[in-house]
Design a protein around this motif. Structure first.
Motif, PDB file in Angstrom:
ATOM      1  N   VAL A   1     -55.011  17.169  20.154  1.00 63.80           N
ATOM      2  CA  VAL A   1     -54.083  17.532  21.233  1.00 63.80           C
ATOM      3  C   VAL A   1     -53.141  16.365  21.522  1.00 63.80           C
ATOM      4  N   SER A   2     -53.692  15.168  21.581  1.00 60.70           N
ATOM      5  CA  SER A   2     -52.886  13.978  21.836  1.00 60.70           C
ATOM      6  C   SER A   2     -51.836  13.769  20.742  1.00 60.70           C
TER       7      SER A   2
ATOM      8  N   GLY B   1     -41.458  14.027  20.061  1.00 58.69           N
ATOM      9  CA  GLY B   1     -40.586  13.263  19.166  1.00 58.69           C
ATOM     10  C   GLY B   1     -41.005  11.819  18.980  1.00 58.69           C
ATOM     11  N   LEU B   2     -42.231  11.468  19.377  1.00 59.68           N
ATOM     12  CA  LEU B   2     -42.701  10.090  19.282  1.00 59.68           C
ATOM     13  C   LEU B   2     -43.446   9.795  17.988  1.00 59.68           C
ATOM     14  N   SER B   3     -43.775  10.838  17.250  1.00 63.78           N
ATOM     15  CA  SER B   3     -44.536  10.694  16.022  1.00 63.78           C
ATOM     16  C   SER B   3     -44.176  11.854  15.097  1.00 63.78           C
ATOM     17  N   THR B   4     -44.581  11.772  13.851  1.00 63.34           N
ATOM     18  CA  THR B   4     -44.340  12.870  12.906  1.00 63.34           C
ATOM     19  C   THR B   4     -45.627  13.197  12.153  1.00 63.34           C
ATOM     20  N   LEU B   5     -45.666  14.384  11.626  1.00 64.34           N
ATOM     21  CA  LEU B   5     -46.739  14.831  10.738  1.00 64.34           C
ATOM     22  C   LEU B   5     -46.090  15.430   9.502  1.00 64.34           C
TER      23      LEU B   5
ATOM     24  N   GLY C   1     -42.160  26.421  11.729  1.00 66.65           N
ATOM     25  CA  GLY C   1     -41.601  25.293  11.004  1.00 66.65           C
ATOM     26  C   GLY C   1     -41.393  24.039  11.828  1.00 66.65           C
ATOM     27  N   THR C   2     -41.597  24.117  13.127  1.00 70.83           N
ATOM     28  CA  THR C   2     -41.473  22.939  13.981  1.00 70.83           C
ATOM     29  C   THR C   2     -42.722  22.796  14.845  1.00 70.83           C
ATOM     30  N   VAL C   3     -43.018  21.570  15.219  1.00 71.04           N
ATOM     31  CA  VAL C   3     -44.128  21.301  16.129  1.00 71.04           C
ATOM     32  C   VAL C   3     -43.509  21.011  17.483  1.00 71.04           C
ATOM     33  N   ASP C   4     -43.739  21.922  18.416  1.00 70.19           N
ATOM     34  CA  ASP C   4     -43.110  21.805  19.728  1.00 70.19           C
ATOM     35  C   ASP C   4     -44.111  22.101  20.845  1.00 70.19           C
TER      36      ASP C   4
END
Length: 143
Positions: free
Chosen positions: A100-101, A109-113, A127-130
């Protein structure tokens, strides 16, 4: 002539809510804390699978997001799949506060996967992580 992916349909079959996507090479599972791939796959008599766990602790192996499943047909390589457990974005085979974190950081927008981990975080498949994915994964973890 069948392709490797088409042959693999006959070599393994999904159990329960598991879904095998032969085109993308992904097996979507809902089993958490999985120690044995036969919890989510039926393997034919003439096939064998070699799983590579995404997480291990001591002698225990866990199959979560990022685990690789190599399928053999009568000893010959047939195809390979990557596992995705929705919400398991760190590959430890469970959806928990750590996931979750991470999804919160990605949605802000602080990290990517990338790869299977992004797929595990993108719970609605758009297609997006929001924030919608974040809320969904919170709900999965609380279930």
């Amino acid at each position: 002539v069948l392709t490797d992916a088409q042959e693999s349909v006959n070599l393994i079959e999904a159990k329960g809510n598991t879904r095998i996507d032969d085109i993308s090479g992904i097996i979507y599972i809902t089993v958490e804390n999985c120690h044995d791939v036969t919890e989510f796959l039926n393997v034919s008599d003439y096939a064998s699978v070699v799983p590579v766990a995404s997480y291990s602790y001591g002698e225990s192996k866990y199959y979560g997001t990022g685990s690789l499943i190599t399928v053999f047909d009568r000893g010959e390589y047939a195809t390979e799949y990557t596992l995705v457990v929705t919400g398991d974005v760190n590959g430890d085979s469970v959806c928990d506060a750590l996931d979750v974190s991470q999804v919160a950081r990605v949605s802000a927008g602080l990290s990517t996967l990338s790869g299977a981990y992004k797929t595990a975080a993108d719970s609605n498949g758009d297609g997006t992580v929001d924030v919608d994915d974040y809320q969904s994964i919170v709900n999965i973890c609380l279930a």
